[in-house]
Structure formats: structure tokens, C-alpha cells
Design a protein around this motif. Structure first.
Motif, PDB file in Angstrom:
ATOM      1  N   HIS A   1       0.824  -1.218   0.000  1.00 14.11           N
ATOM      2  CA  HIS A   1       0.000   0.000   0.000  1.00 14.11           C
ATOM      3  C   HIS A   1       0.853   1.261   0.000  1.00 14.11           C
ATOM      4  O   HIS A   1       0.385   2.329  -0.372  1.00 14.11           O
ATOM      5  CB  HIS A   1      -0.934   0.004   1.205  1.00 14.11           C
ATOM      6  CG  HIS A   1      -1.926  -1.107   1.161  1.00 14.11           C
ATOM      7  ND1 HIS A   1      -2.796  -1.277   0.109  1.00 14.11           N
ATOM      8  CD2 HIS A   1      -2.166  -2.133   2.004  1.00 14.11           C
ATOM      9  CE1 HIS A   1      -3.550  -2.334   0.316  1.00 14.11           C
ATOM     10  NE2 HIS A   1      -3.177  -2.893   1.457  1.00 14.11           N
TER      11      HIS A   1
ATOM     12  N   LYS B   1       1.360   3.525  -8.732  1.00  9.37           N
ATOM     13  CA  LYS B   1       0.019   3.516  -8.124  1.00  9.37           C
ATOM     14  C   LYS B   1       0.025   3.462  -6.604  1.00  9.37           C
ATOM     15  O   LYS B   1      -1.059   3.391  -5.990  1.00  9.37           O
ATOM     16  CB  LYS B   1      -0.842   2.347  -8.665  1.00  9.37           C
ATOM     17  CG  LYS B   1      -0.930   2.255 -10.184  1.00  9.37           C
ATOM     18  CD  LYS B   1      -1.606   3.438 -10.800  1.00  9.37           C
ATOM     19  CE  LYS B   1      -1.743   3.286 -12.315  1.00  9.37           C
ATOM     20  NZ  LYS B   1      -2.015   4.584 -12.947  1.00  9.37           N
ATOM     21  N   LYS B   2       1.177   3.468  -5.977  1.00 10.92           N
ATOM     22  CA  LYS B   2       1.259   3.468  -4.520  1.00 10.92           C
ATOM     23  C   LYS B   2       2.051   4.694  -4.081  1.00 10.92           C
ATOM     24  O   LYS B   2       3.072   5.020  -4.711  1.00 10.92           O
ATOM     25  CB  LYS B   2       1.979   2.206  -4.002  1.00 10.92           C
ATOM     26  CG  LYS B   2       1.593   0.907  -4.699  1.00 10.92           C
ATOM     27  CD  LYS B   2       0.163   0.479  -4.416  1.00 10.92           C
ATOM     28  CE  LYS B   2      -0.329  -0.530  -5.438  1.00 10.92           C
ATOM     29  NZ  LYS B   2      -0.274  -1.910  -5.044  1.00 10.92           N
TER      30      LYS B   2
ATOM     31  N   MET C   1      -4.594   5.109  -4.306  1.00  6.76           N
ATOM     32  CA  MET C   1      -4.115   4.760  -5.655  1.00  6.76           C
ATOM     33  C   MET C   1      -4.592   5.798  -6.660  1.00  6.76           C
ATOM     34  O   MET C   1      -3.865   6.225  -7.545  1.00  6.76           O
ATOM     35  CB  MET C   1      -4.633   3.360  -6.022  1.00  6.76           C
ATOM     36  CG  MET C   1      -4.386   2.922  -7.443  1.00  6.76           C
ATOM     37  SD  MET C   1      -5.597   3.556  -8.650  1.00  6.76           S
ATOM     38  CE  MET C   1      -7.020   2.522  -8.289  1.00  6.76           C
TER      39      MET C   1
END
Lengths: 269, 269, 269
Positions: free
Chosen positions: B55, B105-106, B217
């Protein structure tokens, strides 16, 4: 078009000496937005474009708070039940509020006391100038309610106000920006004590009202228009925009006043 | 995809509680980059896109330093002998590291102690949030080695972090940005003493891990996606992006938790 | 092309050790711009592109002031009588001065003492680095003379230097930016006392002159070129630009000097 007699249904609206002042209602809930107030804000800012009697808009606070964002019961409750078509209708409507503020052709001063969170923080962000009190609590708290930071333009606009890195941190954490941060980072143009807020905002508003309205309209237009232009495009666009302003009476008035060593009196044409 | 058992060949990589931590190796040379570590970084960040168990990424320091940039013997030596085709292959590969970080995307937190120069400064710049110690020495020193400041995105990205004028001065001189400058200018989100670095970064990383992963994200995506959009495009893009997030369970969870006055527990979907 | 013997007609121009120094004349009126000096500035900066003997341009002050902007009698008087075709010719010419400064391929250091207003503030803004004295008075005062803030690129460029909100306030009010604001906001890279201005600027100019001229040329080019690119475009553009620089002798010289632990002597090729 003239809005002097406009009766707002879903927020406070009044006009005085070229300044339209808007503030949200619902002081017991720190002035939340509702579907109705969103829609009326969008419509009012679209009308303000054509109002020659409005030179500045003040987006003010009410009873010690600016805005607590979308009302949990009235907005978030219904949203969690909507299908994608309905959700898009909603996010586009809220986005249209920001678009209509940025396209309203008049400088907007946000006058921020107390709570200024969620969509409230966006209304502050979408204003041109932000005067805050030392009680202001601004938070882009979308991720606290399970959403993304990209609400109503925040991922694109906030970085241009305070820098990409600071904006990223605020949007990933949803935390409150302290007053000192807000001032040091350029989110707030000025911070004053609550008792000085109205006076400070009024002086600034009157200063802009007394300026050249057509010139200020063009400044507002171009600050947004040039956002994603190349430098070459920026300069050609301003050559055209400023040439228009050089044919106004206000430019002539300023010159003539200067020659006789007086202050110009602008008429907005 | 799952990277919990990923064994990195050319840097340290480990995972714990949703956080992937990367740090470069070669402490005796202050953790230089090599052709191999560049390539593996590019590949790892491309894989991280698809890892639901990651994450947040922490790009950390090692033995008191972040990264000393391209190794002089291993990288600069070979480069001076290359033809244009080979050079372009190299500059595109290093650029691809930045692209893969920005597109992973993190959220990436750079945890910066000691030396952070050349391509090392770029890795810090390409991260979302930068926490530094008061021993951090960041320098975009490309012009010291006879090159241009435009390395791996610096002429376009650094100005959005610290302002165009400050970026220009750093890139024309190659000098070290002082810790005070880095904090005041918004390059560092926070500066702490070396003994507090890990704890500070961990608290922030866990805070983001506990947030809505899909929302974060989307924040990461849109912070880059909206970079060169017009304001109108920004707002429409966010209307679409946020509508997607409003159909996630995390949005519903936040609402339901609020109603019963509890903290939401996000699940990332 | 060589400008060592260039005799400027409408401003001071001299060259020494790779530095071309320009300053405006008319100290009794605090160095106003005229139609003639605008045009010659445009032409000189277009020529500087091709001058291998100029590595840095210093845009300096004269007798305690930088520039008071367009001369009221010589410029504003005629402008108020012009038709649209003539006005556009004028605004495009002034815009061309900014374009030619940004496209001149050499870093420009503005050395700002005293008055720096109107088009003078624009000349400072269009420079790469700004060193000011504690007597500097910079104002984008266009709205004081009945015009818009969008003059010669200000609505697009100033926000990238100091942030969108601060730029808006300065452009809507036309007020003087204080020296403390200018330094804290990143408009000025450094503020010194008047007696230290020349020395500070000279040290910085010589530092850049001693750097890699081709690399610095590319830095200047890309700082403007990447202005409105996407991140992906930025990174590909820099991969190409830096690959060019990696084939220069200066890159090799830096490597060879490093190996024998000496400082490189750059030759600009």
C-alpha cells in the motif's frame, strides 16, 4: 444583468458597493453543503459573469466557520446508494461549482474562519485570494471518508498553490493544515485574528472594487486560461488580452490622472 | 501478484504490514546506483503496480546515506565511451525508473539521511513525500559533472516542488540545498533528527496503509495525470475518478462508521 | 557571432569574462523602458543565442534602481492614442522581449536594487535567477494604470515562481511585494545589502561561467521547453537532451578530472 435583488434560497447572499458576499448556512453543523446549495452556487456564479454591478465576490464564513463540506446525512448517505450514472451527475455538479467560480470573471476572496474542510476546503482553494483567521482549520479530508484526494480539482489545483510535495502529503493523509503552514505555504494570503477578519477582507475587497474592473476581469480570465499553456502561448495570449485592455477608458483615465498628479477614478470600461 | 517473497538482487527490499521498503546498497560508497540497480528498480516499481499487498513504498536510506547517484567507475566511466544509441538507451532506462515510480500507483515516501545527490536526488524528487534528517545533503549536481540539469525529469518536476526560480538556481549551480532551504521550500515535508527518522516515516507509512488503498491509488494516479491538463480537464477528470471511488466499499464503510461514531476500517476495495 | 564590440544604443551593455551585463539608462527617471530600448533588448537577446563568448547575462541595476517600467510620457502617452493594430504591435513587441530572454540559451541573473516595477518587474520575472537588495521594490502594478495583470506573461509565469494564490493577490492589487515576501516566496533567490549586490552577482555569474556551457544551455532550454509537458513527455525529452550532453567533451573532462582527483576545467563543448 443585475443581482442586487437576488434572493438566495440555500445560502446567504448580499450585495454592497460592488461586493457580492456569499456565506453558507447551517451554523449548528458548521455550514455544510447540500445538493441544493451546490446547485445554487453553480448557478449564481454563472450569473455573476454577467453582472456589471459585481466587481468582487467574498466567500465568507458564518458564525465562526467557513464550511464543513458535504453534509453526512444529506449528501454522503444518498451517495453510497447511487449508481454510477447518478454519481457522475453528482461529481460533475460539484466540479461545475469550481468551474463556475473560476470562470465567473470576478476576483473571489475567501474569508476563512474555523472549519474549512472537504468540499469547503475546495471552495477556499477555488477562490483567488484567501484571508484566514488563526482559528482556521483547513483539511482536504477526502481520504478520511474512503475517497481519493482528487475531488473537484484538488490534485491539479492545490499543487499550484502550495507545491506538489506538500499537496501530496495533505491529500494522502487528509490531515488539517495548520494555520502557520497555510500562511508559510501560500495557501492563505494573510492570517489575522477573528475580530479583524471582516475589516481585512473589506479593505481588500474595496481596493479591488476601486481598481479597473475590466482589467481585473481579464486578470481573472488569464490566470485560469494560461494554466496549461506553453510559455510562447502564454505570451501571445497576454499580448492579445492586454491590447484589449489598452483600448479601455480606464487606461486613458489612469494616464490622464497621472499627468495631473491625481489618483485615477476607474469606471470599469 | 504478490511480492512478499521477492528477493532483490541489487538493493535491499523487504515487506512488512503493507509497506515495501527499498534501500540501495554499497554503504562504503554511500549507496551508488549501478546499471543493474537502475534496471531492477524500474522492474520492481512496474511490478508494484499489481501488488495488492503493498500500500506504501518507503525509499529508505542505508547506513546514514540515501544515495550518491550514478557510480563514477561503474556508470560514468562506461558512459563517456558510449555512442549515441547506447547513451539514449541509458538515459531512457534511468528515465524509466522515474516513470515507473510515478506510475506505480502506490504512494512513495523517501526517507532521506545523509548524501542524496545526482540520480539520488532524482529518486527523492520522484517520490511523493520526503522526510529528511538534519544531516541530509541533497544536490542536483549534474552540472558539476559537465552535464545539464535536465536529468530524469528535473527541469520539469523540481520547479513544481520548490518553484521555478529556486529550481533554476540549484540546477545551474549544482550546489547542495541546505536542510533549512529544503524544508522552507517544500522539498522536504518534514525534517527530523536521524534517530527519529525511521519512527517518523513508519508512523506516516502506517497512517497511509490504514487509509483507503483504492482512494490513495487514485490520488497517486491523478497527481501525475493532471500535471499538464487545463483546469477544465482537471475537473472533469476528477469527476470521473472520484465517481469510481464513490462506488467502493471503503466509502460505504466510512459512512457507516461515521453513523455509529466509530473509526472506519478500510479494506482497499 | 561575437558581441564583444557591440555598442548598445538604448541601454548599457558590456562584456567581461563570459558575462554580458545589461542595464537600462535614464537614472533620473529610474531607468524607464522606451519603444527603442524594448526593441533593442529583443534584438540583443536574439543575438546572444549565437554568441559563444557569452555564458551568462546579468540584467543589472543602474544608480540604485532596476527599472521603472514603460515611460509614462514616451510610452503610455502614445499608447492611449493607438488603434488596435498598433496596440497589438506594441504588446507583441514587449512580449517578444520576454520570449527572447527565455529563448536566449544563456542563464540570466537579474541584479535588482531599488525600483523594479511594471515592465521592470517582468524583466526580473523573465530572468532565471534574481538577486536583490534589501532596498528592492518590485511591483506588478499594471492594474494601477488601468490594465490587466496579464502583461508579458505575468499571469502564467509569476504563479510558477511564487504560487498561484500569491501571484493572484499581487496582480489584483498591483502592490509592492516586500523584500521579505520576495525572499520567502522564492521570487528572489537571495537578498543582500546594496553594497554586496555586485560582488554577490559576480561570484554567482563566474561560478556559472566556469560550469559546462553546453549543459547550462540545455538546462535553460529545457526549463522553458518542459513548461506545459506531461510528466511522460518531460522524461523522454530529458532522456534525449541529456544524451546529447553525454557526448560532450565536458562530460569526459569531468570524469577524467574526477579520476585524478582534480577539478574539471570545462570548455563548453
Amino acid at each position: 444583468m443585475n443581482m442586487v435583488n437576488y434572493k438566495a434560497k440555500h445560502f446567504n447572499f448580499n450585495m454592497s458597493e460592488g461586493v457580492a458576499t456569499i456565506s453558507l448556512t447551517g451554523a449548528d453543523q458548521k455550514n455544510p453543503l447540500t445538493f441544493e446549495s451546490y446547485a445554487e452556487l453553480r448557478d449564481v456564479f454563472r450569473d455573476i459573469v454577467y453582472c456589471d454591478d459585481i466587481h468582487v465576490v467574498v466567500f465568507g464564513s458564518n458564525a465562526g466557520n467557513f464550511c464543513s463540506g458535504g453534509n453526512v446525512n444529506d449528501i454522503i448517505g444518498p451517495l453510497v446508494k447511487m449508481n454510477m450514472k447518478e454519481l457522475l451527475n453528482f461529481t460533475r455538479m460539484t466540479g461545475d461549482v469550481v468551474k463556475s467560480m473560476i470562470n465567473c470573471k470576478k476576483p473571489i476572496i475567501a474569508s476563512i474562519d474555523g472549519i474549512c474542510v472537504g468540499a469547503g476546503a475546495i471552495l477556499a482553494m477555488a477562490s483567488d485570494i484567501r484571508i484566514a483567521t488563526n482559528k482556521a482549520k483547513t483539511a482536504f479530508l477526502f481520504n478520511k471518508v474512503g475517497l481519493a484526494g482528487c475531488d473537484m480539482g484538488a490534485c491539479g489545483i492545490l499543487p499550484r498553490l502550495i507545491g506538489q510535495g506538500r499537496a501530496a502529503e495533505l491529500l494522502y493523509t487528509g490531515r488539517i493544515m495548520t494555520v502557520d503552514e497555510g500562511e508559510a505555504w501560500g495557501f492563505y494570503n494573510k492570517v489575522v485574528s477573528p475580530e479583524l477578519l471582516d475589516e481585512t477582507v473589506n479593505i481588500l475587497a474595496q481596493q479591488i472594487v476601486n481598481g479597473p474592473a475590466l482589467g481585473n476581469m481579464m486578470t481573472k480570465t488569464m490566470l485560469a486560461q494560461e494554466w496549461s499553456m506553453s510559455i510562447e502561448q502564454i505570451i501571445e495570449s497576454e499580448a492579445q488580452a492586454q491590447a484589449i485592455c489598452m483600448q479601455t477608458g480606464d487606461f486613458k483615465r489612469a494616464y490622464e490622472a497621472f499627468i495631473i498628479k491625481q489618483k485615477p477614478k476607474f469606471e470599469g470600461n
